[in-house]
Write an enzyme that holds these catalytic residues in place. Structure first.
Site, PDB file in Angstrom:
ATOM      1  N   GLY A  30      -7.597 -72.298  96.776  1.00  0.00           N
ATOM      2  CA  GLY A  30      -8.499 -71.533  97.323  1.00  0.00           C
ATOM      3  C   GLY A  30      -8.681 -70.223  97.053  1.00  0.00           C
ATOM      4  CD  GLN A  76      -6.383 -64.814  97.279  1.00  0.00           C
ATOM      5  OE1 GLN A  76      -7.422 -65.562  97.622  1.00  0.00           O
ATOM      6  NE2 GLN A  76      -5.338 -64.858  96.818  1.00  0.00           N
ATOM      7  CB  CYS A 100      -0.678 -66.477  98.538  1.00  0.00           C
ATOM      8  SG  CYS A 100      -2.045 -65.363  98.654  1.00  0.00           S
ATOM      9  CG  LEU A 101      -4.167 -68.115  93.488  1.00  0.00           C
ATOM     10  CD1 LEU A 101      -5.481 -68.447  93.297  1.00  0.00           C
ATOM     11  CD2 LEU A 101      -3.207 -68.876  92.450  1.00  0.00           C
ATOM     12  CG  HIS A 140      -3.740 -69.585 102.746  1.00  0.00           C
ATOM     13  ND1 HIS A 140      -2.367 -69.232 102.516  1.00  0.00           N
ATOM     14  CD2 HIS A 140      -4.202 -68.651 101.821  1.00  0.00           C
ATOM     15  CE1 HIS A 140      -2.198 -68.638 101.365  1.00  0.00           C
ATOM     16  NE2 HIS A 140      -3.325 -68.101 100.978  1.00  0.00           N
ATOM     17  CD  GLU A 141      -7.877 -69.452 100.538  1.00  0.00           C
ATOM     18  OE1 GLU A 141      -8.024 -68.156 100.326  1.00  0.00           O
ATOM     19  OE2 GLU A 141      -7.160 -70.067  99.927  1.00  0.00           O
ATOM     20  CG  HIS A 154      -6.445 -64.247 101.776  1.00  0.00           C
ATOM     21  ND1 HIS A 154      -5.424 -63.283 101.378  1.00  0.00           N
ATOM     22  CD2 HIS A 154      -6.256 -65.396 101.089  1.00  0.00           C
ATOM     23  CE1 HIS A 154      -4.575 -64.016 100.581  1.00  0.00           C
ATOM     24  NE2 HIS A 154      -4.799 -65.204 100.485  1.00  0.00           N
TER      25      HIS A 154
HETATM   26  O1  GNR Z   1      -3.183 -72.240  95.653  1.00  0.00           O
HETATM   27  C1  GNR Z   1      -2.852 -72.110  96.846  1.00  0.00           C
HETATM   28  N1  GNR Z   1      -2.003 -73.001  97.277  1.00  0.00           N
HETATM   29  C2  GNR Z   1      -1.953 -73.194  98.900  1.00  0.00           C
HETATM   30  C3  GNR Z   1      -0.827 -73.972  99.196  1.00  0.00           C
HETATM   31  C4  GNR Z   1      -0.688 -74.383 100.585  1.00  0.00           C
HETATM   32  C5  GNR Z   1      -1.645 -73.534 101.393  1.00  0.00           C
HETATM   33  C6  GNR Z   1      -2.592 -72.863 101.144  1.00  0.00           C
HETATM   34  C7  GNR Z   1      -2.613 -72.410  99.689  1.00  0.00           C
HETATM   35  S1  GNR Z   1      -4.083 -71.668  99.340  1.00  0.00           S
HETATM   36  C8  GNR Z   1      -3.489 -70.839  97.681  1.00  0.00           C
HETATM   37  C9  GNR Z   1      -4.404 -70.090  96.856  1.00  0.00           C
HETATM   38  C10 GNR Z   1      -4.683 -68.786  97.646  1.00  0.00           C
HETATM   39  O2  GNR Z   1      -3.682 -67.906  97.329  1.00  0.00           O
HETATM   40  N2  GNR Z   1      -5.530 -68.628  98.197  1.00  0.00           N
HETATM   41  O3  GNR Z   1      -6.025 -67.417  99.025  1.00  0.00           O
HETATM   42 NI    NI Z   2      -4.013 -66.798  99.513  1.00  0.00          NI
END
Ligand code: GNR
Ligand code: NI
Length: 173
Positions: A46, A51, A96-97, A138-139, A142
């Protein structure tokens, strides 16, 4: 399509609550294309606007597991809103990226219902479970200036923030 650079912690933009998108136009579709390209290139599940420095409520997700033969399932959500969260909790090891190479288990509601606009400006409401439910949460976090490390112990969080502060200083100097 263009790859857009991903912002890492510690950056204030990742701690900012961002505003809804007022309208959806051709530029929004270009942005969504770029977000998908950036997410796939970075091999993330995601990506959220902040980001890549886009300070608006827009996210993309694709939680299909290619290695298990699942077809790509790209979903773009504009102004997403979680309208139901289950009592039931699930645990995933999240990454998270914006915090590369750091992973920790996080507990979140296992099932959600999310309402959003798609790129055509149509209102959609759908349910999600499993990894998709976790990714959407998670997104959306953000968009509210929240990161998965905000759910872990203060000791671990401070340690990882310090590490990235140091890396940022080295890259700057
Ligand atoms: O790549 C991602 N892997 C992930 C693994 C478990 C729960 C959420 C994620 S999202 C993350 C990519 C990211 O940072 N999205 O904001
Ligand atoms: Ni993230």
């Amino acid at each position: 399509m263009t790859f857009r650079d991903i912002i890492l912690i510690p950056d204030k933009r990742l701690k900012t609550v961002v505003e809804p998108l007022a309208n959806i136009d051709k530029d929004t579709r270009i942005l969504v294309d770029d977000m998908f390209e950036t997410m796939y290139e970075a091999e993330g599940y995601g990506l959220a606007g902040p980001q890549i420095g886009v300070m608006g409520r827009i996210i993309v997700v694709d939680c299909a597991k290619e290695d298990k033969g699942e077809k790509p399932d790209p979903i773009a959500m504009i102004n997403p809103d979680i309208v139901f969260s289950s009592e039931e909790i699930s645990v995933y090891e999240e990454g998270c990226l914006s915090i590369p190479e750091y992973f920790e288990e996080v507990e979140r509601p296992a099932n959600i219902r999310v309402k959003y606009l798609n790129v055509d400006g149509k209102t959609i409401e759908r349910e999600a479970d499993g990894l998709l439910a976790t990714c959407i949460q998670h997104e959306i976090d953000h968009l509210n200036g929240k990161l998965f490390i905000d759910y872990i112990s203060r000791l671990k969080r401070d340690r990882i923030i310090k590490k990235f502060q140091k890396l940022a200083r080295q890259n700057a100097g």
